[in-house]
Design a protein around this motif. Sequence first.
Motif, PDB file in Angstrom:
ATOM      1  N   GLU A 178       2.400   1.835 -12.517  1.00 32.28           N
ATOM      2  CA  GLU A 178       2.608   1.827 -13.966  1.00 32.28           C
ATOM      3  C   GLU A 178       4.027   1.434 -14.343  1.00 32.28           C
ATOM      4  O   GLU A 178       4.231   0.687 -15.305  1.00 32.28           O
ATOM      5  N   ASP A 179       5.004   1.925 -13.602  1.00 28.96           N
ATOM      6  CA  ASP A 179       6.409   1.719 -13.972  1.00 28.96           C
ATOM      7  C   ASP A 179       7.076   0.584 -13.217  1.00 28.96           C
ATOM      8  O   ASP A 179       8.251   0.292 -13.463  1.00 28.96           O
ATOM      9  N   PHE A 180       6.351  -0.049 -12.297  1.00 28.06           N
ATOM     10  CA  PHE A 180       6.952  -1.062 -11.448  1.00 28.06           C
ATOM     11  C   PHE A 180       6.084  -2.315 -11.366  1.00 28.06           C
ATOM     12  O   PHE A 180       4.853  -2.229 -11.342  1.00 28.06           O
ATOM     13  N   GLY A 181       6.742  -3.457 -11.287  1.00 28.10           N
ATOM     14  CA  GLY A 181       6.066  -4.691 -10.926  1.00 28.10           C
ATOM     15  C   GLY A 181       6.315  -4.989  -9.463  1.00 28.10           C
ATOM     16  O   GLY A 181       7.244  -4.434  -8.849  1.00 28.10           O
ATOM     17  N   TYR A 182       5.508  -5.861  -8.889  1.00 25.83           N
ATOM     18  CA  TYR A 182       5.614  -6.195  -7.470  1.00 25.83           C
ATOM     19  C   TYR A 182       5.544  -7.706  -7.293  1.00 25.83           C
ATOM     20  O   TYR A 182       4.585  -8.351  -7.729  1.00 25.83           O
ATOM     21  N   LEU A 183       6.580  -8.261  -6.675  1.00 25.27           N
ATOM     22  CA  LEU A 183       6.653  -9.696  -6.410  1.00 25.27           C
ATOM     23  C   LEU A 183       6.891  -9.881  -4.914  1.00 25.27           C
ATOM     24  O   LEU A 183       7.938  -9.473  -4.398  1.00 25.27           O
ATOM     25  N   GLU A 193       0.827  -1.206   0.000  1.00 26.85           N
ATOM     26  CA  GLU A 193       0.000   0.000   0.000  1.00 26.85           C
ATOM     27  C   GLU A 193       0.860   1.254   0.000  1.00 26.85           C
ATOM     28  O   GLU A 193       0.629   2.193  -0.773  1.00 26.85           O
ATOM     29  N   LYS A 194       1.866   1.290   0.867  1.00 31.57           N
ATOM     30  CA  LYS A 194       2.709   2.483   0.980  1.00 31.57           C
ATOM     31  C   LYS A 194       3.568   2.701  -0.264  1.00 31.57           C
ATOM     32  O   LYS A 194       3.706   3.834  -0.748  1.00 31.57           O
ATOM     33  N   LEU A 195       4.152   1.617  -0.778  1.00 41.83           N
ATOM     34  CA  LEU A 195       4.990   1.749  -1.971  1.00 41.83           C
ATOM     35  C   LEU A 195       4.165   2.209  -3.166  1.00 41.83           C
ATOM     36  O   LEU A 195       4.545   3.142  -3.888  1.00 41.83           O
ATOM     37  N   GLN A 196       3.033   1.550  -3.377  1.00 37.07           N
ATOM     38  CA  GLN A 196       2.229   1.875  -4.547  1.00 37.07           C
ATOM     39  C   GLN A 196       1.625   3.270  -4.452  1.00 37.07           C
ATOM     40  O   GLN A 196       1.481   3.963  -5.463  1.00 37.07           O
ATOM     41  N   ALA A 197       1.311   3.708  -3.232  1.00 36.62           N
ATOM     42  CA  ALA A 197       0.806   5.074  -3.056  1.00 36.62           C
ATOM     43  C   ALA A 197       1.889   6.102  -3.350  1.00 36.62           C
ATOM     44  O   ALA A 197       1.603   7.213  -3.825  1.00 36.62           O
ATOM     45  N   PRO A 208       7.730 -14.654 -15.481  1.00 35.93           N
ATOM     46  CA  PRO A 208       8.158 -13.478 -14.728  1.00 35.93           C
ATOM     47  C   PRO A 208       7.236 -12.271 -14.938  1.00 35.93           C
ATOM     48  O   PRO A 208       6.488 -12.217 -15.909  1.00 35.93           O
ATOM     49  N   ILE A 209       7.323 -11.333 -14.016  1.00 37.07           N
ATOM     50  CA  ILE A 209       6.543 -10.104 -14.113  1.00 37.07           C
ATOM     51  C   ILE A 209       7.104  -9.259 -15.252  1.00 37.07           C
ATOM     52  O   ILE A 209       8.311  -9.064 -15.371  1.00 37.07           O
ATOM     53  N   ASP A 210       6.235  -8.769 -16.087  1.00 36.88           N
ATOM     54  CA  ASP A 210       6.625  -8.074 -17.312  1.00 36.88           C
ATOM     55  C   ASP A 210       6.927  -6.600 -17.043  1.00 36.88           C
ATOM     56  O   ASP A 210       6.199  -5.708 -17.485  1.00 36.88           O
ATOM     57  N   HIS A 211       7.996  -6.356 -16.300  1.00 36.21           N
ATOM     58  CA  HIS A 211       8.477  -4.998 -16.030  1.00 36.21           C
ATOM     59  C   HIS A 211      10.000  -5.039 -15.944  1.00 36.21           C
ATOM     60  O   HIS A 211      10.570  -6.025 -15.472  1.00 36.21           O
ATOM     61  N   SER A 212      10.660  -3.979 -16.378  1.00 40.77           N
ATOM     62  CA  SER A 212      12.115  -3.885 -16.187  1.00 40.77           C
ATOM     63  C   SER A 212      12.455  -3.651 -14.718  1.00 40.77           C
ATOM     64  O   SER A 212      13.491  -4.099 -14.227  1.00 40.77           O
ATOM     65  N   TRP A 213      11.554  -2.906 -14.025  1.00 41.33           N
ATOM     66  CA  TRP A 213      11.754  -2.576 -12.618  1.00 41.33           C
ATOM     67  C   TRP A 213      10.751  -3.373 -11.785  1.00 41.33           C
ATOM     68  O   TRP A 213       9.542  -3.232 -11.963  1.00 41.33           O
ATOM     69  N   VAL A 214      11.242  -4.203 -10.889  1.00 43.62           N
ATOM     70  CA  VAL A 214      10.357  -5.048 -10.078  1.00 43.62           C
ATOM     71  C   VAL A 214      10.772  -4.963  -8.609  1.00 43.62           C
ATOM     72  O   VAL A 214      11.953  -5.138  -8.272  1.00 43.62           O
ATOM     73  N   TRP A 215       9.796  -4.697  -7.755  1.00 44.21           N
ATOM     74  CA  TRP A 215      10.016  -4.766  -6.311  1.00 44.21           C
ATOM     75  C   TRP A 215       9.866  -6.218  -5.857  1.00 44.21           C
ATOM     76  O   TRP A 215       8.885  -6.880  -6.213  1.00 44.21           O
TER      77      TRP A 215
END
Length: 298
Positions: A78-83, A69-73, A95-102
Amino acid sequence: MGELKYLGEQRYEGLDEISAIARAIGWGASDILRSFYRGEPSTGNLNIQEKTGGPVTAADLAVNAYILEKLQASIGIEDFGYLTEETYQSQTSLPIDHSWVWIIDPLDGTRDFIDKTGEYAIHIALVHQGRPVLAVVAWPEAEKLFYAIKNGGTFEETRDGSTTQVQVSDRNSLADLTLVVSRTHRDQRFNQLLQQLPCQNQRAVGSVGCKVATIVEQKADVYISISGKSAPKDWDMAAPELILTEAGGKFTHVDGQPLKYNQGDVNQWGCLIASNGHCHEDLCDRIQQILAQIDQNA
């Protein structure tokens, strides 16, 4: 928030601001875990569930929701994936289709949390194209938070906001190195390896994050992970890896290859070696030889 950019040659712009956000979230998550750890009425029952991959508690789920919640807020979706450990099974595809993934572990060392050893941690890592570039490892019971940015060093932050750069030990003889090991997760093959290593000093610590913190605080020098029927996951290793390597250590597969994250299979199979770096190649060679002999005699 400023724009996050990859400048090439492992150089990045905009990570400092994101690191500050991640550290604040790490402290907030620490407060929630400590509240559960102490059984405060506001957090309620732990509601421990034994699952195939290990126990899950209400604390894992509450902190997972808080971090997301805090990160996404703060930085959006849009620019990040979350795993994360608690949500990866609901992903439509990996895999999550983002170059940048948390990559997030809201409670690393759940068994230690339940058993009240105090050796549990929070892992928050940002990976770019499969490699960590930003990391936070919070150790709530020690009231410490370790953070690193690629090519920026590793720092220890305390509750009052003061920071100190940390560096691995300079011990450079295999016999002088201290291994940090688990109290559990040790099968016969792993115990045979430990018995034959030239470094016989051992220190028992729970969470992987706490193990790596012990190495960057120079209280130990080596951590070894060997998968058996199961393996550590991306969220166990991504944040601790960068904390260690930016403090001067090395963290690789036993053949020297780097770890890769968000590759589709969240398991980190094989033998992984984390060390203060000074004898890393010799240590990997020795471990490969010992494991080959153990497997031959099995």
